[in-house]
Design a protein around this motif. Structure first.
Motif, PDB file in Angstrom:
ATOM      1  N   UNK A 143       0.345  -3.862  -2.745  1.00 32.65           N
ATOM      2  CA  UNK A 143       0.647  -2.508  -2.172  1.00 32.65           C
ATOM      3  C   UNK A 143       1.960  -2.498  -1.438  1.00 32.65           C
ATOM      4  N   UNK A 144       2.793  -1.381  -1.463  1.00 37.89           N
ATOM      5  CA  UNK A 144       3.935  -1.516  -0.749  1.00 37.89           C
ATOM      6  C   UNK A 144       3.724  -1.455   0.758  1.00 37.89           C
ATOM      7  N   UNK A 145       4.343  -2.340   1.400  1.00 35.35           N
ATOM      8  CA  UNK A 145       3.952  -2.740   2.767  1.00 35.35           C
ATOM      9  C   UNK A 145       4.473  -1.586   3.669  1.00 35.35           C
ATOM     10  N   UNK A 146       5.531  -0.929   3.519  1.00 36.02           N
ATOM     11  CA  UNK A 146       6.287  -0.386   4.512  1.00 36.02           C
ATOM     12  C   UNK A 146       5.457   1.028   4.652  1.00 36.02           C
ATOM     13  N   UNK A 147       5.100   1.715   3.437  1.00 36.37           N
ATOM     14  CA  UNK A 147       4.414   2.888   3.335  1.00 36.37           C
ATOM     15  C   UNK A 147       3.045   2.890   4.115  1.00 36.37           C
ATOM     16  N   UNK A 148       2.357   1.699   3.892  1.00 40.32           N
ATOM     17  CA  UNK A 148       1.025   1.556   4.760  1.00 40.32           C
ATOM     18  C   UNK A 148       1.208   1.252   6.219  1.00 40.32           C
ATOM     19  N   UNK A 149       2.456   0.412   6.493  1.00 38.50           N
ATOM     20  CA  UNK A 149       2.459   0.016   7.721  1.00 38.50           C
ATOM     21  C   UNK A 149       2.793   1.223   8.776  1.00 38.50           C
ATOM     22  N   UNK A 150       3.734   1.920   8.352  1.00 37.41           N
ATOM     23  CA  UNK A 150       4.285   3.125   9.239  1.00 37.41           C
ATOM     24  C   UNK A 150       3.193   4.031   9.066  1.00 37.41           C
ATOM     25  N   UNK A 151       2.356   4.412   8.245  1.00 31.79           N
ATOM     26  CA  UNK A 151       1.181   5.192   8.393  1.00 31.79           C
ATOM     27  C   UNK A 151       0.172   4.700   9.235  1.00 31.79           C
ATOM     28  N   UNK A 152       0.040   3.272   9.569  1.00 31.78           N
ATOM     29  CA  UNK A 152      -0.755   2.906  10.476  1.00 31.78           C
ATOM     30  C   UNK A 152      -0.249   2.453  11.608  1.00 31.78           C
ATOM     31  N   UNK A 200       5.300  -1.041  13.403  1.00 32.77           N
ATOM     32  CA  UNK A 200       6.790  -1.032  13.234  1.00 32.77           C
ATOM     33  C   UNK A 200       7.273  -2.001  12.384  1.00 32.77           C
ATOM     34  N   UNK A 201       8.514  -1.590  11.531  1.00 29.06           N
ATOM     35  CA  UNK A 201       8.616  -2.654  10.408  1.00 29.06           C
ATOM     36  C   UNK A 201      10.139  -2.742  10.681  1.00 29.06           C
ATOM     37  N   UNK A 202      10.632  -4.115  10.477  1.00 29.93           N
ATOM     38  CA  UNK A 202      11.944  -4.216  10.827  1.00 29.93           C
ATOM     39  C   UNK A 202      12.152  -5.591   9.533  1.00 29.93           C
ATOM     40  N   UNK A 247      10.488  -9.882   7.040  1.00 27.12           N
ATOM     41  CA  UNK A 247       9.828  -8.740   7.563  1.00 27.12           C
ATOM     42  C   UNK A 247       9.122  -9.023   8.644  1.00 27.12           C
ATOM     43  N   UNK A 248       9.421  -8.278   9.813  1.00 28.18           N
ATOM     44  CA  UNK A 248       8.924  -8.383  11.210  1.00 28.18           C
ATOM     45  C   UNK A 248       7.959  -7.053  11.504  1.00 28.18           C
ATOM     46  N   UNK A 249       6.774  -7.313  11.422  1.00 22.77           N
ATOM     47  CA  UNK A 249       5.797  -6.062  11.736  1.00 22.77           C
ATOM     48  C   UNK A 249       5.120  -6.328  13.035  1.00 22.77           C
ATOM     49  N   UNK A 254       0.778  -7.673  18.645  1.00 25.49           N
ATOM     50  CA  UNK A 254       0.741  -8.580  17.277  1.00 25.49           C
ATOM     51  C   UNK A 254       1.803  -8.528  16.706  1.00 25.49           C
ATOM     52  N   UNK A 255       2.349  -9.419  16.414  1.00 23.70           N
ATOM     53  CA  UNK A 255       3.629  -9.673  15.572  1.00 23.70           C
ATOM     54  C   UNK A 255       3.425 -10.490  14.353  1.00 23.70           C
ATOM     55  N   UNK A 256       3.757  -9.968  13.214  1.00 28.83           N
ATOM     56  CA  UNK A 256       3.659 -10.390  11.713  1.00 28.83           C
ATOM     57  C   UNK A 256       4.827 -10.598  11.218  1.00 28.83           C
ATOM     58  N   UNK A 257       5.212 -11.861  10.823  1.00 33.16           N
ATOM     59  CA  UNK A 257       6.361 -12.343  10.157  1.00 33.16           C
ATOM     60  C   UNK A 257       6.096 -12.735   8.612  1.00 33.16           C
ATOM     61  N   UNK A 258       6.735 -11.922   7.712  1.00 35.98           N
ATOM     62  CA  UNK A 258       6.582 -12.301   6.286  1.00 35.98           C
ATOM     63  C   UNK A 258       7.722 -12.616   5.589  1.00 35.98           C
ATOM     64  N   UNK A 259       7.914 -13.489   5.004  1.00 30.89           N
ATOM     65  CA  UNK A 259       9.462 -13.967   4.207  1.00 30.89           C
ATOM     66  C   UNK A 259       9.102 -13.722   2.739  1.00 30.89           C
ATOM     67  N   UNK A 260       9.996 -13.089   1.918  1.00 30.59           N
ATOM     68  CA  UNK A 260       9.778 -13.065   0.697  1.00 30.59           C
ATOM     69  C   UNK A 260       9.791 -14.149  -0.137  1.00 30.59           C
ATOM     70  N   UNK A 261       8.732 -14.362  -1.081  1.00 32.26           N
ATOM     71  CA  UNK A 261       8.811 -15.533  -1.869  1.00 32.26           C
ATOM     72  C   UNK A 261       7.638 -16.541  -1.107  1.00 32.26           C
ATOM     73  N   UNK A 262       7.368 -16.481   0.141  1.00 33.21           N
ATOM     74  CA  UNK A 262       6.478 -17.412   0.729  1.00 33.21           C
ATOM     75  C   UNK A 262       5.318 -17.006   0.950  1.00 33.21           C
ATOM     76  N   UNK A 263       4.160 -17.938   0.466  1.00 30.95           N
ATOM     77  CA  UNK A 263       2.575 -17.718   0.651  1.00 30.95           C
ATOM     78  C   UNK A 263       2.344 -18.015   2.242  1.00 30.95           C
ATOM     79  N   UNK A 264       3.133 -18.359   3.127  1.00 30.31           N
ATOM     80  CA  UNK A 264       2.876 -18.392   4.531  1.00 30.31           C
ATOM     81  C   UNK A 264       3.295 -17.379   5.444  1.00 30.31           C
ATOM     82  N   UNK A 265       2.485 -16.725   5.921  1.00 32.49           N
ATOM     83  CA  UNK A 265       2.842 -15.503   6.969  1.00 32.49           C
ATOM     84  C   UNK A 265       2.842 -16.264   8.573  1.00 32.49           C
ATOM     85  N   UNK A 266       3.453 -15.686   9.511  1.00 30.13           N
ATOM     86  CA  UNK A 266       3.288 -16.109  10.716  1.00 30.13           C
ATOM     87  C   UNK A 266       2.711 -14.871  11.505  1.00 30.13           C
TER      88      UNK A 266
END
Length: 416
Positions: A58-67, A70-72, A80-82, A91-103
């Motif tokens: 699902x589109x990340x930003x659309x849901x994130x902002x509705x919840x 904060x998305x950068x 992406x840093x959420x 809570x700080x979540x980091x997602x990197x395009x193409x990576x199956x590991x988030x922080x």
């Protein structure tokens, strides 16, 4: 969601067919027929959800902002840093395009699929929102609907307290603020605290109006003196057009609020602009509010205005100017259908969006009437206030909320 639930969801969405001309690779399963709702109301998506290898994306930003997340985006690192404030802290979540590991707060967390771009939109696994941000995810096979329920959170909450609300005084400590409806503009256009309605309450044993206000403030619930007016017989118009009467009214309201120990004033002036010159009505009410705001603020009192929504039949309210003059605006987003049932979510949503075009979200409270809403519907309205990150909600009213609705609300916002 349990594993078998995810399997059912994936299979059901896969039955929706494949995509050929939408720009999504044919190896993806499209979910064009699937509706996604957040807190019971549809959530717009820039790109349709897809299923990839059995995982709903699902589109990340659309849901994130509705919840309220904060998305950068870091273009150089494709990251992406959420960030989301929770009861436990940030809570700080980091997602990197193409990576199956988030922080997550610096710790590695595996993803079922790596984030990827589809039609210029970042897509991530739907289950991630439940796992990391506490949003519950469900699937209704018959309705082909993915439902997301936002996590319980703190929210500024005001409650209206009427004359016969003694049996729900117990709820006052859970509220950030309470507006006590004990004054009105009468049929002759005069301010009064006596009469047959919206009057200073009679004592009930040791309980007096003054003691209720003092007790509320002793537990941290800010109190405001609410004055009600209706323009059904043009009594409000008379007051707004008669400068001498208006000055007397303002002085009476402010003096009463100060003498009775209130911290603010709430004006519920209804019925303006149903007919006649709406521009003149707006100008007259703006002038009244400017005068009472100046007087109230000089006494250290806040000013809150309860207003008909912009998409109502009443066109006498200039949200932009009033938002600059008052401390809070309550969107009375109810009675669209004479309170015969839960208010239509599309109309409430429109009322919020129109108000946001005129003033800051930090000034806006969503008015919710228990006269319209039942225990099952009330959280959808709260969900809209959360979705748009409004300052909070204003509940009409103590005395008719009831334990069932209170219990349900406490699942969405913190009322303990």
């Amino acid at each position: 969601m349990r594993p078998w639930g995810k399997l059912i969801l994936s299979c059901a969405i896969l039955l929706g067919g494949t995509v050929g001309s939408t720009g999504i690779p044919s190896t993806y399963a499209a979910t064009n027929q699937v509706k996604i709702v957040l807190d019971g109301y549809s959530l717009p998506f820039p790109v349709a959800p897809v299923v990839i290898s059995g995982t709903t994306m699902v589109p990340f930003r659309a849901i994130s902002e509705a919840l309220g997340i904060n998305v950068q985006w870091n273009q150089k690192l494709k990251k992406i840093t959420a960030t989301k404030q929770t009861d436990e802290g940030s809570k700080v979540v980091e997602l990197t395009m193409g990576s199956k590991t988030a922080k997550v707060n610096g710790q590695n967390v595996p993803l079922t699929l790596a984030p990827r771009t589809i039609s210029n939109t970042t897509m991530i696994p739907l289950s991630f929102f439940s796992q990391q941000f506490g949003a519950a995810v469900g699937w209704n096979q018959a309705a082909k609907t993915v439902s997301i329920t936002s996590p319980r959170e703190e929210m500024y909450t005001m409650g209206f307290y009427a004359l016969r609300s003694y049996d729900e005084i117990k709820y006052l400590p859970s509220l950030d603020a309470a507006a006590f409806g004990w004054g009105r503009i009468d049929r002759e256009g005069n301010f009064t605290t006596t009469g047959d309605e919206y009057k200073w309450p009679s004592s009930l044993g040791d309980i007096t109006g003054e003691s209720i206000v003092q007790e509320a403030q002793s537990v941290g619930t800010a109190s405001s003196f609410m004055v009600y007016a209706l323009d059904g017989q043009l009594e409000l118009t008379k007051n707004l057009e008669d400068k001498q009467l208006q000055a007397k009214t303002i002085e009476g309201i402010v003096t009463t609020a100060v003498e009775k120990g209130f911290k603010g004033i709430t004006l519920d002036f209804e019925g303006l602009g149903l007919t006649g010159d709406s521009a003149k009505v707006k100008s007259d009410y703006n002038a009244f509010v400017k005068a009472i705001a100046t007087r109230a603020h000089s006494e250290g009192l806040t000013l809150t205005l309860a207003l008909h929504p912009i998409n109502s039949s009443y066109k006498g309210y200039d949200y932009k100017t009033l938002g600059n003059l008052a401390d809070e605006l309550i969107i009375m987003a109810y009675a669209f259908e004479n309170e015969k049932g839960p208010e239509p979510l599309a109309k409430v949503d429109e009322a919020i969006r129109l108000a946001l075009k005129e003033t800051s979200k930090d000034k806006l409270l969503l008015g919710i009437s228990r006269g319209s809403e039942d225990a099952a519907s009330i959280n959808s309205k709260i969900g809209l206030a959360k979705r748009y990150d409004l300052k909070g909600i204003a509940l009409w009213r103590l005395g008719i909320i009831g334990p069932a609705a209170w219990t349900e609300m406490n699942k969405s916002i913190v009322l303990d």
